[in-house]
Design an enzyme around this catalytic site. Structure first.
Site, PDB file in Angstrom:
ATOM      1  N   HIS A  23       0.846  -1.194   0.000  1.00  0.00           N
ATOM      2  CA  HIS A  23       0.000   0.000   0.000  1.00  0.00           C
ATOM      3  C   HIS A  23       0.879   1.242   0.000  1.00  0.00           C
ATOM      4  O   HIS A  23       1.341   1.695   1.048  1.00  0.00           O
ATOM      5  CB  HIS A  23      -0.921  -0.011   1.230  1.00  0.00           C
ATOM      6  CG  HIS A  23      -2.035   0.988   1.155  1.00  0.00           C
ATOM      7  ND1 HIS A  23      -3.361   0.631   1.221  1.00  0.00           N
ATOM      8  CD2 HIS A  23      -2.024   2.341   1.020  1.00  0.00           C
ATOM      9  CE1 HIS A  23      -4.120   1.711   1.143  1.00  0.00           C
ATOM     10  NE2 HIS A  23      -3.322   2.770   1.019  1.00  0.00           N
ATOM     11  N   HIS A  25       1.149   5.045  -2.344  1.00  0.00           N
ATOM     12  CA  HIS A  25       0.584   5.893  -3.398  1.00  0.00           C
ATOM     13  C   HIS A  25       1.708   6.610  -4.143  1.00  0.00           C
ATOM     14  O   HIS A  25       2.545   7.272  -3.526  1.00  0.00           O
ATOM     15  CB  HIS A  25      -0.362   6.924  -2.798  1.00  0.00           C
ATOM     16  CG  HIS A  25      -1.639   6.339  -2.281  1.00  0.00           C
ATOM     17  ND1 HIS A  25      -2.790   6.263  -3.036  1.00  0.00           N
ATOM     18  CD2 HIS A  25      -1.953   5.779  -1.075  1.00  0.00           C
ATOM     19  CE1 HIS A  25      -3.753   5.699  -2.321  1.00  0.00           C
ATOM     20  NE2 HIS A  25      -3.268   5.397  -1.123  1.00  0.00           N
ATOM     21  N   ASP A  27       1.576   9.270  -6.015  1.00  0.00           N
ATOM     22  CA  ASP A  27       1.539  10.729  -5.853  1.00  0.00           C
ATOM     23  C   ASP A  27       1.768  11.154  -4.414  1.00  0.00           C
ATOM     24  O   ASP A  27       1.806  12.350  -4.120  1.00  0.00           O
ATOM     25  CB  ASP A  27       0.224  11.308  -6.377  1.00  0.00           C
ATOM     26  CG  ASP A  27      -0.996  10.714  -5.701  1.00  0.00           C
ATOM     27  OD1 ASP A  27      -0.884   9.631  -5.096  1.00  0.00           O
ATOM     28  OD2 ASP A  27      -2.085  11.321  -5.786  1.00  0.00           O
ATOM     29  N   GLY A 185     -10.222   7.488  -1.865  1.00  0.00           N
ATOM     30  CA  GLY A 185     -10.936   8.735  -1.647  1.00  0.00           C
ATOM     31  C   GLY A 185     -11.743   8.650  -0.363  1.00  0.00           C
ATOM     32  O   GLY A 185     -11.719   7.650   0.345  1.00  0.00           O
ATOM     33  N   HIS A 212      -9.911   0.596  -0.490  1.00  0.00           N
ATOM     34  CA  HIS A 212      -9.703   1.415   0.695  1.00  0.00           C
ATOM     35  C   HIS A 212     -10.954   1.304   1.569  1.00  0.00           C
ATOM     36  O   HIS A 212     -12.048   1.735   1.163  1.00  0.00           O
ATOM     37  CB  HIS A 212      -9.493   2.879   0.309  1.00  0.00           C
ATOM     38  CG  HIS A 212      -8.094   3.240  -0.036  1.00  0.00           C
ATOM     39  ND1 HIS A 212      -7.495   2.828  -1.203  1.00  0.00           N
ATOM     40  CD2 HIS A 212      -7.158   3.979   0.637  1.00  0.00           C
ATOM     41  CE1 HIS A 212      -6.258   3.305  -1.250  1.00  0.00           C
ATOM     42  NE2 HIS A 212      -6.026   4.003  -0.140  1.00  0.00           N
ATOM     43  N   GLU A 215     -10.620   2.752   7.094  1.00  0.00           N
ATOM     44  CA  GLU A 215      -9.580   3.696   7.510  1.00  0.00           C
ATOM     45  C   GLU A 215     -10.188   4.757   8.418  1.00  0.00           C
ATOM     46  O   GLU A 215      -9.654   5.053   9.480  1.00  0.00           O
ATOM     47  CB  GLU A 215      -8.936   4.357   6.297  1.00  0.00           C
ATOM     48  CG  GLU A 215      -7.861   5.366   6.656  1.00  0.00           C
ATOM     49  CD  GLU A 215      -7.277   6.064   5.439  1.00  0.00           C
ATOM     50  OE1 GLU A 215      -6.234   6.720   5.600  1.00  0.00           O
ATOM     51  OE2 GLU A 215      -7.849   5.960   4.337  1.00  0.00           O
ATOM     52  N   ASP A 304       1.761   3.968   2.882  1.00  0.00           N
ATOM     53  CA  ASP A 304       0.687   4.834   2.406  1.00  0.00           C
ATOM     54  C   ASP A 304       1.258   5.988   1.580  1.00  0.00           C
ATOM     55  O   ASP A 304       1.315   5.893   0.356  1.00  0.00           O
ATOM     56  CB  ASP A 304      -0.166   5.337   3.561  1.00  0.00           C
ATOM     57  CG  ASP A 304      -1.557   5.773   3.126  1.00  0.00           C
ATOM     58  OD1 ASP A 304      -1.932   5.486   1.961  1.00  0.00           O
ATOM     59  OD2 ASP A 304      -2.285   6.370   3.933  1.00  0.00           O
TER      60      ASP A 304
END
EC number: 3.5.4.4
Length: 388
Positions: A23, A25, A27, A185, A212, A215, A304
């Protein structure tokens, strides 16, 4: 934890240990200097800082601010400089390099192609650029004596309406560098059931996907991801702790959903530092990963967003080693869990475990045995606070 190797690993051993990341990202992991360079090249003028060191600090402070608006602003800046083919290739290559230098031997890195179309790229061009970057980063890593394999997860945004389109894209580039699908999101107000057509399509195609869930929103999000959508893994899933009761005498009772997750070996993509930033736990000591490890859930350790959290896999494990007294055995347990849960074929997962992960930890443990025999003093991993 009880362990034959009952000494905490050193910072150097944590860094050298083979690690698996599920996991992360794209960006959320840019180098600050790269952001500054790309902003200059593309004419993007809205960066809060133009000095790389100060910019890195700004990202971490924004993520820690407690303001969702300011946290989301951080991704606006990274995505803004990731709108050209050259930028995507560079960012992906550096991602693979950075992970490899941190001892990561296998990674699944996710990104949303729909967020990189502002300069005229097509979805296909975005995917091909990122894949090219990952292959280049793997090549550079080999030149520097590191081994890594990176697979891409294509993410659809929960609030948008392109999930089926992105799922079809992930299926077209399957076996060409893309290993699965994800949605991300805000959970509240945007349940995964809004995208059932995408998940039904992926199941018909026998493709892999994570969601996701759990969380911020809690148990209903996890239940929907598993029972309505059929997710293979839970992105975060940390709120499963809400279905576990610990009595004053230390006895533990699992609710029906928690029992299902454990019994079915549903992988949890836990991200300790990020979970603290989003309020899932008040401290590392209170993070559910300690109990989930003790109860033998399929728990994994992840980053993350490395930029926003000021972290990498080694730092995540340093926090856990310092907090819970974990040993190399525990690190290996988390790493094998992650490799078992990867979205590549079984034979390739098994080869990574038997040919890379287990030998890597065996070598580190042999160092421990040698020191034990010769009684050479060692330096225990510093506290997480000391590591910055």
């Amino acid at each position: 934890m009880t362990s034959e190797y009952n000494e905490r690993p050193t910072t150097d051993q944590i860094r050298r240990a083979p690690k698996v990341l599920l996991h992360d990202h794209l960006d959320g992991g840019l180098r600050p200097a790269t952001i500054v360079d790309l902003a200059r090249e593309t004419g993007y003028q809205n960066l809060p800082e133009t000095d790389p060191e100060k910019l890195g600090i700004w990202f971490r402070e924004a993520a820690d601010s407690g303001s969702l608006e300011r946290y989301l602003e951080t991704f606006a800046h990274t995505c803004a400089v990731m709108q050209t083919r050259a930028a995507l290739v560079r960012v992906a290559a550096e991602c693979a390099e950075d992970l490899a230098a941190d001892g990561v031997v296998y990674a699944e890195v996710r990104y949303a192609p729909e967020q990189h179309l502002e300069a005229g790229l097509t979805l296909e061009e975005v995917v091909e650029a990122v894949n090219e970057g990952f292959r280049e980063g793997e090549r550079r890593a080999r030149e520097n004596g590191h081994r890594i394999r990176v697979g891409a997860l294509l993410t659809a945004m929960r609030h948008a309406a392109r999930a089926l389109e992105i799922a079809e894209l992930a299926n077209r580039y399957r076996d060409l560098g893309v290993v699965g699908f994800d949605i991300a999101g805000a959970e509240a107000g945007y349940p995964p059931t809004r995208h059932l057509d995408a998940f039904e399509y992926l199941k018909r195609e026998n493709n892999h996907f994570t969601i996701h869930a759990g969380e911020a929103f809690g148990l209903p999000s996890i239940w929907q991801a598993l029972q309505w959508c059929g997710a293979d893994r839970l992105g975060h899933g940390v709120r499963i702790i809400d279905d576990i009761q610990v009595a004053e005498d230390g006895s533990v009772r699992l609710g029906r959903l928690a029992s299902y997750v454990r019994d079915k070996r549903i992988p949890l993509e836990l991200c300790p530092t990020s979970n603290l930033q989003t309020g899932a736990a008040a401290s590392y000591a209170e993070h559910p990963i300690g109990l989930l490890r003790r109860l033998h859930f399929r728990a994994t350790v992840n980053t993350d967003n490395r930029l926003m959290s000021g972290t990498d896999m080694s730092r995540e494990f340093e926090h856990l080693v310092s907090t819970f007294g974990y040993t190399l055995d525990d690190m290996q347990w988390f790493t094998v869990n992650a490799m078992k849960s990867a979205f590549i074929p079984f034979g390739e997962r098994l080869a990574m475990i038997n040919d890379v992960i287990k030998p890597g930890y065996a070598e580190l443990k042999s160092e421990w045995l040698f020191r034990s025999v010769t009684q050479v003093p060692t330096t225990v991993c510093d506290t997480a606070a000391d590591q910055g």
